[in-house]
Write a protein that holds these residues in place. Structure first.
Motif, short mmCIF file in Angstrom:
data_model
loop_
_atom_site.label_atom_id
_atom_site.label_comp_id
_atom_site.label_asym_id
_atom_site.label_seq_id
_atom_site.Cartn_x
_atom_site.Cartn_y
_atom_site.Cartn_z
N GLU A 34 0.81 -1.22 0.00
CA GLU A 34 0.00 0.00 0.00
C GLU A 34 0.84 1.27 0.00
O GLU A 34 0.30 2.36 -0.08
CB GLU A 34 -0.93 0.02 1.22
N GLY A 35 2.14 1.14 0.15
CA GLY A 35 3.01 2.31 0.16
C GLY A 35 3.04 3.06 1.48
O GLY A 35 3.37 4.24 1.52
N TRP A 36 2.71 2.37 2.58
CA TRP A 36 2.71 3.05 3.88
C TRP A 36 4.10 3.51 4.29
O TRP A 36 4.23 4.43 5.07
CB TRP A 36 2.17 2.12 4.97
N HIS A 37 5.12 2.84 3.77
CA HIS A 37 6.49 3.22 4.14
C HIS A 37 6.90 4.54 3.51
O HIS A 37 7.86 5.15 3.91
CB HIS A 37 7.47 2.12 3.72
N ALA A 38 6.15 5.00 2.53
CA ALA A 38 6.53 6.20 1.80
C ALA A 38 5.94 7.45 2.45
O ALA A 38 6.59 8.11 3.24
CB ALA A 38 6.08 6.08 0.35
N SER A 39 4.69 7.77 2.13
CA SER A 39 4.15 9.05 2.56
C SER A 39 3.87 9.16 4.06
O SER A 39 4.45 10.01 4.72
CB SER A 39 2.91 9.41 1.74
N PRO A 40 3.00 8.33 4.65
CA PRO A 40 2.77 8.54 6.08
C PRO A 40 3.99 8.19 6.93
O PRO A 40 4.15 8.73 8.01
CB PRO A 40 1.61 7.61 6.41
N GLY A 41 4.85 7.31 6.44
CA GLY A 41 6.06 6.97 7.18
C GLY A 41 5.78 6.23 8.46
O GLY A 41 6.10 5.05 8.56
N VAL A 42 5.18 6.89 9.41
CA VAL A 42 4.93 6.27 10.72
C VAL A 42 3.66 5.44 10.73
O VAL A 42 3.37 4.80 11.73
CB VAL A 42 4.83 7.34 11.83
N ALA A 43 2.94 5.44 9.63
CA ALA A 43 1.63 4.80 9.60
C ALA A 43 1.68 3.35 10.03
O ALA A 43 0.85 2.90 10.81
CB ALA A 43 1.02 4.93 8.21
N ALA A 44 2.62 2.61 9.53
CA ALA A 44 2.65 1.17 9.81
C ALA A 44 3.18 0.85 11.19
O ALA A 44 2.90 -0.22 11.71
CB ALA A 44 3.47 0.45 8.75
N VAL A 45 3.92 1.74 11.81
CA VAL A 45 4.55 1.44 13.10
C VAL A 45 3.51 1.07 14.16
O VAL A 45 3.63 0.05 14.84
CB VAL A 45 5.43 2.61 13.57
N GLY A 46 2.49 1.89 14.31
CA GLY A 46 1.46 1.61 15.32
C GLY A 46 0.68 0.36 15.01
O GLY A 46 0.34 -0.41 15.92
N VAL A 47 0.39 0.12 13.75
CA VAL A 47 -0.37 -1.07 13.37
C VAL A 47 0.47 -2.33 13.57
O VAL A 47 -0.03 -3.36 14.01
CB VAL A 47 -0.89 -0.94 11.92
N VAL A 48 1.76 -2.24 13.26
CA VAL A 48 2.66 -3.39 13.49
C VAL A 48 2.74 -3.67 14.99
O VAL A 48 2.69 -4.83 15.42
CB VAL A 48 4.06 -3.14 12.89
N ALA A 49 2.85 -2.63 15.81
CA ALA A 49 2.90 -2.82 17.26
C ALA A 49 1.62 -3.49 17.75
O ALA A 49 1.66 -4.40 18.59
CB ALA A 49 3.10 -1.48 17.96
N ALA A 50 0.48 -3.07 17.22
CA ALA A 50 -0.80 -3.68 17.61
C ALA A 50 -0.84 -5.14 17.20
O ALA A 50 -1.30 -6.00 17.96
CB ALA A 50 -1.96 -2.91 16.99
N ALA A 51 -0.34 -5.44 16.00
CA ALA A 51 -0.33 -6.83 15.53
C ALA A 51 0.55 -7.71 16.41
O ALA A 51 0.20 -8.86 16.69
CB ALA A 51 0.17 -6.89 14.08
N LEU A 52 1.65 -7.17 16.87
CA LEU A 52 2.57 -7.95 17.72
C LEU A 52 1.92 -8.37 19.03
O LEU A 52 2.14 -9.49 19.50
CB LEU A 52 3.84 -7.16 18.00
N VAL A 53 1.12 -7.50 19.63
CA VAL A 53 0.54 -7.80 20.94
C VAL A 53 -0.88 -8.36 20.86
O VAL A 53 -1.41 -8.84 21.86
CB VAL A 53 0.56 -6.56 21.87
N ALA A 54 -1.49 -8.33 19.68
CA ALA A 54 -2.89 -8.74 19.54
C ALA A 54 -3.17 -10.17 20.03
O ALA A 54 -4.13 -10.36 20.79
CB ALA A 54 -3.36 -8.56 18.10
N PRO A 55 -2.39 -11.17 19.63
CA PRO A 55 -2.72 -12.52 20.10
C PRO A 55 -2.68 -12.67 21.62
O PRO A 55 -3.57 -13.28 22.22
CB PRO A 55 -1.67 -13.41 19.43
#
Length: 182
Positions: A34-55
């Motif tokens: 989706e290109g999250w690493h480009a424009s928002p930059g920080v966009a994926a960081v919070g979602v990745v953190a949530a994915a790590l602790v979700a289970p």
């Protein structure tokens, strides 16, 4: 449930970590596509953190109806940092809506409609998804309410008085993020 059993259920287990890493890898792959690493930059960081602790959060909340601060507070802090950075970069609509969602959750907590762990988790998730799209914090809450409501109705039919809301907050965030990529 005896205190020793509660303490054991609250521990993060190896399968929580494995599932969290798998979810995080999926989020990263989705983000790259989706290109999250480009424009928002920080966009994926919070979602990745949530994915790590979700289970771990989902399993613990179902088992003992607690969302441990050791997992919810770092997610809240990471989500807040991501939202602040996004706001500083000019994408302030999502972070403002995330704060509104957090306030709504705060009212629900204050009136006894949910626990403090749900408040921290929901606020953290709203802030974490805010950099992706302005509407995602609201979509996360709406999806969680619908999914949790259906689960609550099923539980009521089966004779249970209530359900843990944390898993539905997490599922709502997942649904909202997938909708944002569509």
């Amino acid at each position: 449930m005896p205190e020793a059993d509660v303490a054991a259920a609250r521990r993060v287990r190896a399968h929580d970590v494995v599932l969290g890493v798998a979810l995080a890898i999926g989020v990263v792959a989705l983000g790259v596509g989706e290109g999250w690493h480009a424009s928002p930059g920080v966009a994926a960081v919070g979602v990745v953190a949530a994915a790590l602790v979700a289970p771990a959060l989902a399993r613990i909340d179902v088992a003992v109806r607690l969302l441990p601060n050791a997992l919810t507070l770092p997610l809240l802090a990471i989500g807040a940092a991501c939202a602040v950075i996004a706001g500083a970069r000019g994408a302030w609509h999502g972070p403002v809506l995330a704060v509104v969602v957090a306030l709504v959750l705060g009212v629900l907590w204050w009136t006894g409609g949910m626990g403090a762990g749900d408040l921290k988790l929901g606020a953290g998730l709203a802030l974490a998804v805010a950099p992706l799209a302005w509407w995602l914090p609201l979509a996360t809450l709406a999806a969680a309410v619908v999914l949790g409501g259906v689960a609550g109705l099923v539980a009521r039919v089966r004779g249970a008085a209530s359900v843990a809301f944390g898993p539905w907050l997490l599922a709502g965030a997942g649904v909202a993020v997938v909708l944002a990529t569509g």
